[in-house]
Design a protein around this motif. Structure first.
Motif, PDB file in Angstrom:
ATOM      1  N   LEU A 239      36.262 -23.649 -33.514  1.00  0.00           N
ATOM      2  CA  LEU A 239      34.860 -24.060 -33.446  1.00  0.00           C
ATOM      3  C   LEU A 239      34.163 -23.443 -32.231  1.00  0.00           C
ATOM      4  CD1 LEU A 239      32.499 -25.793 -34.435  1.00  0.00           C
ATOM      5  CD2 LEU A 239      33.429 -27.691 -33.099  1.00  0.00           C
ATOM      6  N   ILE A 240      34.802 -23.508 -31.068  1.00  0.00           N
ATOM      7  CA  ILE A 240      34.202 -22.960 -29.852  1.00  0.00           C
ATOM      8  C   ILE A 240      34.008 -21.454 -29.980  1.00  0.00           C
ATOM      9  CG2 ILE A 240      34.583 -22.559 -27.382  1.00  0.00           C
ATOM     10  CD1 ILE A 240      36.168 -25.256 -27.427  1.00  0.00           C
ATOM     11  N   GLY A 241      35.037 -20.761 -30.462  1.00  0.00           N
ATOM     12  CA  GLY A 241      34.939 -19.310 -30.598  1.00  0.00           C
ATOM     13  C   GLY A 241      33.950 -18.873 -31.655  1.00  0.00           C
ATOM     14  N   SER A 242      33.806 -19.666 -32.729  1.00  0.00           N
ATOM     15  CA  SER A 242      32.915 -19.282 -33.832  1.00  0.00           C
ATOM     16  C   SER A 242      31.446 -19.312 -33.434  1.00  0.00           C
ATOM     17  CB  SER A 242      33.146 -20.207 -35.037  1.00  0.00           C
ATOM     18  OG  SER A 242      32.706 -21.525 -34.762  1.00  0.00           O
ATOM     19  N   ARG A 243      31.127 -19.937 -32.302  1.00  0.00           N
ATOM     20  CA  ARG A 243      29.739 -19.962 -31.856  1.00  0.00           C
ATOM     21  C   ARG A 243      29.235 -18.571 -31.462  1.00  0.00           C
ATOM     22  NH1 ARG A 243      30.697 -25.512 -28.376  1.00  0.00           N
ATOM     23  NH2 ARG A 243      30.284 -26.961 -30.067  1.00  0.00           N
ATOM     24  N   PHE A 244      30.165 -17.628 -31.323  1.00  0.00           N
ATOM     25  CA  PHE A 244      29.772 -16.254 -31.015  1.00  0.00           C
ATOM     26  C   PHE A 244      29.544 -15.421 -32.272  1.00  0.00           C
ATOM     27  CE2 PHE A 244      31.574 -17.639 -27.050  1.00  0.00           C
ATOM     28  CZ  PHE A 244      30.850 -16.968 -26.090  1.00  0.00           C
ATOM     29  N   ALA A 245      29.784 -16.005 -33.448  1.00  0.00           N
ATOM     30  CA  ALA A 245      29.565 -15.289 -34.698  1.00  0.00           C
ATOM     31  C   ALA A 245      28.082 -14.965 -34.862  1.00  0.00           C
ATOM     32  CB  ALA A 245      30.057 -16.124 -35.876  1.00  0.00           C
ATOM     33  N   GLY A 246      27.798 -13.744 -35.289  1.00  0.00           N
ATOM     34  CA  GLY A 246      26.413 -13.336 -35.482  1.00  0.00           C
ATOM     35  C   GLY A 246      25.756 -12.768 -34.242  1.00  0.00           C
ATOM     36  N   ILE A 247      26.422 -12.882 -33.089  1.00  0.00           N
ATOM     37  CA  ILE A 247      25.893 -12.304 -31.855  1.00  0.00           C
ATOM     38  C   ILE A 247      26.442 -10.884 -31.723  1.00  0.00           C
ATOM     39  CG2 ILE A 247      25.883 -12.448 -29.321  1.00  0.00           C
ATOM     40  CD1 ILE A 247      26.139 -15.467 -29.583  1.00  0.00           C
ATOM     41  N   THR A 248      25.572  -9.903 -31.681  1.00  0.00           N
ATOM     42  CA  THR A 248      26.036  -8.528 -31.556  1.00  0.00           C
ATOM     43  C   THR A 248      26.501  -8.260 -30.132  1.00  0.00           C
ATOM     44  OG1 THR A 248      23.862  -7.640 -30.916  1.00  0.00           O
ATOM     45  CG2 THR A 248      24.316  -7.828 -33.277  1.00  0.00           C
ATOM     46  N   ARG A 249      27.320  -7.210 -29.994  1.00  0.00           N
ATOM     47  CA  ARG A 249      27.805  -6.870 -28.656  1.00  0.00           C
ATOM     48  C   ARG A 249      26.658  -6.472 -27.738  1.00  0.00           C
ATOM     49  NH1 ARG A 249      32.579  -2.995 -30.625  1.00  0.00           N
ATOM     50  NH2 ARG A 249      31.324  -3.136 -32.514  1.00  0.00           N
ATOM     51  N   ALA A 250      25.642  -5.821 -28.308  1.00  0.00           N
ATOM     52  CA  ALA A 250      24.489  -5.422 -27.484  1.00  0.00           C
ATOM     53  C   ALA A 250      23.743  -6.652 -26.973  1.00  0.00           C
ATOM     54  CB  ALA A 250      23.548  -4.538 -28.305  1.00  0.00           C
ATOM     55  N   GLU A 251      23.538  -7.632 -27.862  1.00  0.00           N
ATOM     56  CA  GLU A 251      22.871  -8.867 -27.450  1.00  0.00           C
ATOM     57  C   GLU A 251      23.693  -9.608 -26.404  1.00  0.00           C
ATOM     58  OE1 GLU A 251      20.300 -10.527 -31.220  1.00  0.00           O
ATOM     59  OE2 GLU A 251      22.485 -10.714 -31.306  1.00  0.00           O
ATOM     60  N   PHE A 252      24.995  -9.627 -26.627  1.00  0.00           N
ATOM     61  CA  PHE A 252      25.864 -10.330 -25.691  1.00  0.00           C
ATOM     62  C   PHE A 252      25.806  -9.686 -24.302  1.00  0.00           C
ATOM     63  CE2 PHE A 252      30.008 -10.858 -23.620  1.00  0.00           C
ATOM     64  CZ  PHE A 252      30.082 -12.241 -23.575  1.00  0.00           C
ATOM     65  N   MET A 253      25.883  -8.370 -24.266  1.00  0.00           N
ATOM     66  CA  MET A 253      25.879  -7.683 -22.980  1.00  0.00           C
ATOM     67  C   MET A 253      24.534  -7.830 -22.274  1.00  0.00           C
ATOM     68  SD  MET A 253      28.883  -6.727 -22.556  1.00  0.00           S
ATOM     69  CE  MET A 253      28.522  -5.945 -20.972  1.00  0.00           C
ATOM     70  N   GLN A 254      23.447  -7.918 -23.051  1.00  0.00           N
ATOM     71  CA  GLN A 254      22.124  -8.058 -22.450  1.00  0.00           C
ATOM     72  C   GLN A 254      22.006  -9.352 -21.655  1.00  0.00           C
ATOM     73  OE1 GLN A 254      18.932  -8.135 -25.305  1.00  0.00           O
ATOM     74  NE2 GLN A 254      17.333  -7.935 -23.761  1.00  0.00           N
ATOM     75  N   ALA A 255      22.611 -10.401 -22.183  1.00  0.00           N
ATOM     76  CA  ALA A 255      22.516 -11.704 -21.516  1.00  0.00           C
ATOM     77  C   ALA A 255      23.760 -12.054 -20.706  1.00  0.00           C
ATOM     78  CB  ALA A 255      22.272 -12.801 -22.554  1.00  0.00           C
TER      79      ALA A 255
END
Length: 349
Positions: A239-255
């Motif tokens: 459940l905790i890990g699945s919260r990152f589903a749909g987040i692209t690597r570019a979006e993740f790195m931006q924030a």
């Protein structure tokens, strides 16, 4: 991809990570390993999913496990809670102010994004406010999810340097399965009732309340089956890990950089407050840290079970944090809007 297949794949990845980290002997390693494995898999493209119904079942299991892990001397220690609750309130103010200022000045976030990203918790409430035009909702979500994930991943590592609590597995007698089934049914019913009254984290709190009453009245004796605990940790890791589903690597790195700095500040402030409070109360510093930490109730409650701390203390302080944030978040949003209106008026003159 069908929902069932996505769910099964998510749980398999979590199980592999859980047992890999569990073999390392890290306290809470199964929860940490499952969350990390699914988080990485999500960021590289796995459509990780934990359906709502399964999530609710997991919350019931967490609440039940927390109730079964309540310390026998919980009631005698309640008199010390005003000190820790006061520290929690002061800690929240320090975290929001420090993180908000850093995100604004160092990372040039707009005020809405900076301060809504800084609040330690109440993610759904914060995202709902952000969707009305306060800040960048995508960045806020990534930073908030990152905070919970990092706390879940690294708290067990920190526990290696702390004495483990005394409550986990206190009973060596195995629990009767019919007793477990009856308590689980009661937990589900009370959790469902709590959802009707819009109680935050309803299934976790409702389940814990029922299980705690059963435990303290002697109707929930024995130790939970190890397999039950393992499956709960695997599910929660998914459940905790699945919260990152749909987040692209570019979006993740931006924030991510801003989120990393904000999370580091949050962990540092929480640690300092836990150390400070430990001089005034007779509780393990690890338990204080989990109670004061701004992770999710279900995540920190699961770690409390794994590390053997008093789950009643942890739950009470996380509920108090949510209540404090319920009043504080709208107030800060109003101040942000007022300042934006003043700035717009000044620019128009």
């Amino acid at each position: 991809m069908k929902i069932a297949l996505r769910t099964i794949l998510t749980l398999i990845v979590s199980a592999l990570g859980a047992y890999a980290f569990g073999a390392l002997g890290i306290p809470g390693g199964m929860l940490m390993g499952g969350a990390l494995a699914v988080m990485i898999a999500s960021l590289i493209g796995l459509p990780a999913l934990v359906p709502t119904r399964l999530r609710d079942v997991l919350f019931i299991c967490v609440g039940l496990s927390m109730g079964a892990s309540v310390a026998p001397d919980t009631l005698t220690l309640i008199g010390q809670w005003p000190i820790t609750l006061g520290a929690l309130a002061a800690e929240l103010v320090v975290i929001v102010v420090l993180c908000g200022v850093v995100l604004r000045r160092l990372f040039k976030f707009d005020p809405g994004t900076a301060y809504l990203s800084s609040f330690p918790g109440h993610l759904s409430f914060i995202v709902a406010l952000a969707s009305t035009g306060i800040g960048n909702s995508r960045q806020i979500t990534i930073i908030q999810v990152q905070r919970v994930a990092v706390l879940t991943l690294f708290a067990p590592i920190g526990a290696l340097f702390l004495p483990v609590g005394q409550y986990s597995g206190a009973s060596s007698e195995p629990m009767v399965l019919t007793t477990l089934a009856m308590v689980a049914a009661g937990c589900a019913l009370v959790g469902w009732a709590f959802t009707r009254f819009k109680v935050p984290a309803a299934y976790v709190l409702g389940s814990m309340l029922f299980a705690t009453v059963m435990k303290l009245t002697g109707n929930f004796p024995g130790a939970l089956p190890p397999l039950f605990i393992d499956l709960t940790f695997i599910g929660m890791g998914a459940l905790i890990g699945s919260r990152f589903a749909g987040i692209t690597r570019a979006e993740f790195m931006q924030a991510a950089w801003g989120g990393t700095v904000a999370t580091t500040i949050t962990v540092a402030v929480t640690t300092l407050f836990a150390i400070g409070v430990s001089f005034f109360v007779s509780m393990p510093i690890g338990q204080l840290w989990l109670g004061l930490s701004p992770g999710g109730l279900e995540s920190m409650g699961s770690l409390g079970i794994a590390l053997g701390y008093d789950t009643a203390f942890i739950a009470a302080h996380h509920v108090a944090r949510l209540l404090m944030l319920t009043f504080a978040i709208p107030l800060v949003v109003m101040l942000i809007k007022a300042n934006e209106a003043k700035a717009a008026a000044a620019a128009g003159q």
